[in-house]
Design an enzyme around this catalytic site. Structure first.
Site, short mmCIF file in Angstrom:
data_model
loop_
_atom_site.label_atom_id
_atom_site.label_comp_id
_atom_site.label_asym_id
_atom_site.label_seq_id
_atom_site.Cartn_x
_atom_site.Cartn_y
_atom_site.Cartn_z
N SER A 327 0.82 -1.19 0.05
CA SER A 327 -0.01 -0.11 0.06
C SER A 327 0.69 1.14 -0.05
O SER A 327 0.13 2.28 -0.44
CB SER A 327 -0.99 0.03 1.13
N ASP A 608 -2.91 8.06 7.64
CA ASP A 608 -3.68 7.31 8.22
C ASP A 608 -2.71 6.37 9.40
O ASP A 608 -1.65 6.80 9.78
CB ASP A 608 -4.37 6.34 7.29
N HIS A 611 0.24 4.75 6.74
CA HIS A 611 0.88 5.59 5.28
C HIS A 611 1.40 6.97 5.73
O HIS A 611 0.69 7.78 6.27
CB HIS A 611 -0.15 5.64 4.37
#
Length: 645
Positions: A327, A608, A611
């Site tokens: 991610s 978040d 990240h």
């Protein structure tokens, strides 16, 4: 950081070029330059005053040719640098040291500790308030009138000059938030106080206009609650200072607009200090920023200049760019999968022109920024959204929550494992072969391309350290698990090589125990996650060396994410290094859909639970690209890797 924020940095260097040109020719862009404000721009006016706040002693001026002069920094102030950019060879002298006709070039009236209100900073001694600075300017106006033989000629002359005003910080730090010396915090709410300040400031700026000023730049108050001394004094409550000061700063653009509308030939402008800071994380640093950290910023900006040059000419440094991973670099491959872990909804993409795209930060990922540095005009598309000949420029295969192990991350849905990403790349290889009419031509083409692989994090955060779902932590010690991962990873990288890849950058696992979600999950024990993950990362440089030695024409390099983090403290001096910018879904670590994020994203390290913000991504990407320290990457930075035959 958005594209235009990077562009601001680039333009500043072009202005330095212009400055040098003008200096040689003796042609400043304006005839004179006047400076008003506080210690951010004071150049010696406090030196001989009866007060506590002054800077005419070591270690101030340690990097300034004349040593300590009264400037409150190691070298030049903002005002000094702006003066050079305007083309002035000599620094504008302080009012306290004026002699003769040098006033025609300008004067610096600023005084450390001063403010908009007359009483501000007076507990420190006889600072020169903004009203007093304006009085001093009126005195200088009289002298200029005498030199030019008339007040009319003086006013015409002064209309062509630049004026900057940097003030307001001390009206909070040395007034409103010092209740032992001032009553303003008991007299006014923060909103009322902001109104009082702006009303008085408006009168002062009108007074400056009446003295002939037309071109005036006023600077907002920045994130003063994050200054080292204020953090020490107020601790976790320092954010209340920022909240109060920003009430004032947000009124300055409307003030500028009103002044330009009401005053004849007025050309006021507002410099949004907070916005510059929060969108320029690599420029963010505490008072401990060292010369080499500043140099890294400058070099990064030159790299962005090169990127623009390449983009205009349509000349990326490599013909294509392929991205594998999790991610940290996913650009939308999870959007249509049956998986909880996705980011194609607000507030993700809040600072990206196209909004939420499936990227996990507020703006660009590390892979996006590296692509720009390599000279690609457009972002590399995700595998899920490919159309036609797009694939000749590259493909992003990354999938959030994926890992080296096939089972990693599967507790939350069907992520695309690294093995599956390699399978997708093999499909693309077939498509490129068809476009180029032969597999041989395709493999020759792909050898020139850049490949990055960012994976391994989830093999810990979404495998080894979730014993309720995975058995790896009972099957292996941390040392054994790192060996298992490296062995599998080696086979995967050899597979990538067999598909034509030659220039490959692999990224280590960073300090994942310090991300907000892991801190929430493990608390004081989160360091054990870092200890385990570093066992894996420490094996990657030997792996890279082995692959480059064993595989013909292979040019693998290792990007040491942990080393970059540990040597980038000024780049990561964020307001909230351990909290997330958005509200989190419990036990998932992603943003709650539709909830607004924090207003100052650049002052957060994490968007978040997992990240980094775009600001952090830019700092890391430029270091990985540049290899500004030997520990950043080995044996090559990505720029050097791209240039290899």
């Amino acid at each position: 950081m958005a594209f235009f924020d990077a562009l601001r940095i680039i333009l500043s260097f072009f202005l330095f070029t212009k400055y040098l040109q003008n200096s040689v020719q003796g042609e400043p862009q304006v005839p004179c330059y006047f400076i008003f404000g506080d210690s951010f721009v004071d150049s010696g006016n406090n030196n001989n005053l009866d007060l506590d706040i002054r800077a005419n002693y070591s270690p101030y001026g340690v990097d300034f040719p004349k040593g300590p002069t009264g400037r409150f920094t190691n070298g030049r102030t903002v005002a000094d640098i702006i003066g050079q950019l305007l083309g002035f060879i000599d620094f504008i002298p302080p009012f306290a040291n004026l002699t003769g006709k040098e006033i025609l070039k300008g004067v610096n009236y600023a005084s450390g500790g001063s403010g908009i209100r007359d009483e501000t900073g007076k507990e420190l001694g006889d600072v020169v308030s903004l009203n007093e600075q304006l009085g001093n300017h009126f005195t200088v106006l009289s002298k200029i009138s005498a030199i030019l033989n008339s007040e009319s000629a003086a006013r015409d002359y002064l209309k062509k000059c630049i004026y900057i005003v940097i003030i307001g910080t001390n009206d909070y730090l040395n007034n409103y938030f010092v209740p032992s010396s001032y009553q303003t915090s008991t007299m006014y709410t923060p909103q009322q106080y902001a109104n009082v300040l702006v009303k008085q400031y408006s009168k002062q700026l009108k007074r400056l206009h009446s003295y002939g000023a037309r071109k005036v730049a006023i600077f907002g108050v920045g994130l003063i609650g994050q200054l080292p001394t204020i953090m020490r004094i107020f601790g976790d409550n320092s954010s209340m200072i920022d909240a109060a000061a920003q009430l004032f700063s947000r009124k300055l653009l409307p003030l500028v607009t009103r002044l330009n509308k009401k005053l004849t030939n007025a050309k006021f402008t507002y410099i949004n200090t907070t916005r510059i800071v929060t969108t320029s994380a690599p420029l963010l640093g505490s008072s401990s920023m060292a010369f080499h950290d500043a140099l890294r910023i400058i070099l990064s900006s030159f790299l962005f200049t090169q990127y623009l040059h390449n983009s205009v000419q349509g000349e990326p440094q490599v013909p294509c760019y392929f991205i594998f991973g999790d991610s940290l670099v996913d650009s939308g491959n999870n959007n249509n999968l049956n998986v909880e872990f996705k980011s194609n909804y607000p507030p993700y993409g809040v600072d990206f022109p196209k909004g939420p795209t499936g990227w996990f930060p507020n703006g660009r990922t590390i892979a996006n920024i590296i692509g720009q540095l390599l000279g690609f005009v457009n972002f590399i598309p995700p595998f899920a959204n490919l159309t036609g000949k797009d694939i000749l420029k590259g493909v992003n295969y990354a999938s959030g929550r994926s890992g080296i192990q096939d089972e990693t991350g599967q507790q939350r849905g069907n992520v695309v494992t690294l093995n599956e990403q390699l399978g997708n790349h093999f499909t693309i290889l077939s498509n490129i072969s068809a476009i180029l009419n032969s597999e041989s031509a395709a493999r020759q083409y792909l050898k020139k391309c850049m490949y990055i692989v960012i994976t391994g994090i989830n093999d810990y955060s979404n495998n080894y350290f979730i014993p309720s779902f995975y058995q790896t932590s009972t099957m292996y010690t941390p040392q054994q698990y790192s060996d298992v991962l490296v062995k599998q990873y080696s086979e995967q990288l050899k597979r990538l090589y067999s598909y034509g890849a030659r220039k490959v950058a692999i990224f280590g696992v960073g300090l994942i125990g310090q991300v907000p979600e892991m801190k929430n999950r493990f608390g004081a024990n989160s360091s054990m996650v870092d200890d385990a993950a570093q066992l894996f990362s420490n094996k990657l440089l030997p792996l890279v060396n082995d692959l480059s030695r064993q595989l013909t024409s292979a040019k693998f390099t290792y990007v040491n994410t942990t080393a970059i983090a540990l040597t980038s403290s000024p780049l990561l001096a964020f307001q909230q290094p351990r909290d997330s910018c958005c509200e989190l879904v419990k036990n998932l670590g992603t943003c709650i859909e539709g909830r607004p994020p924090c207003p100052f994203r650049g002052s957060y390290a994490y968007f978040d639970g997992f990240h980094p913000t775009e600001a952090v991504n830019k700092a890391f990407a430029t270091r990985a690209y540049n290899r500004l320290l030997p520990s950043d990457a080995s044996p090559y930075g990505i720029k050097q890797l791209a240039q290899l035959p």
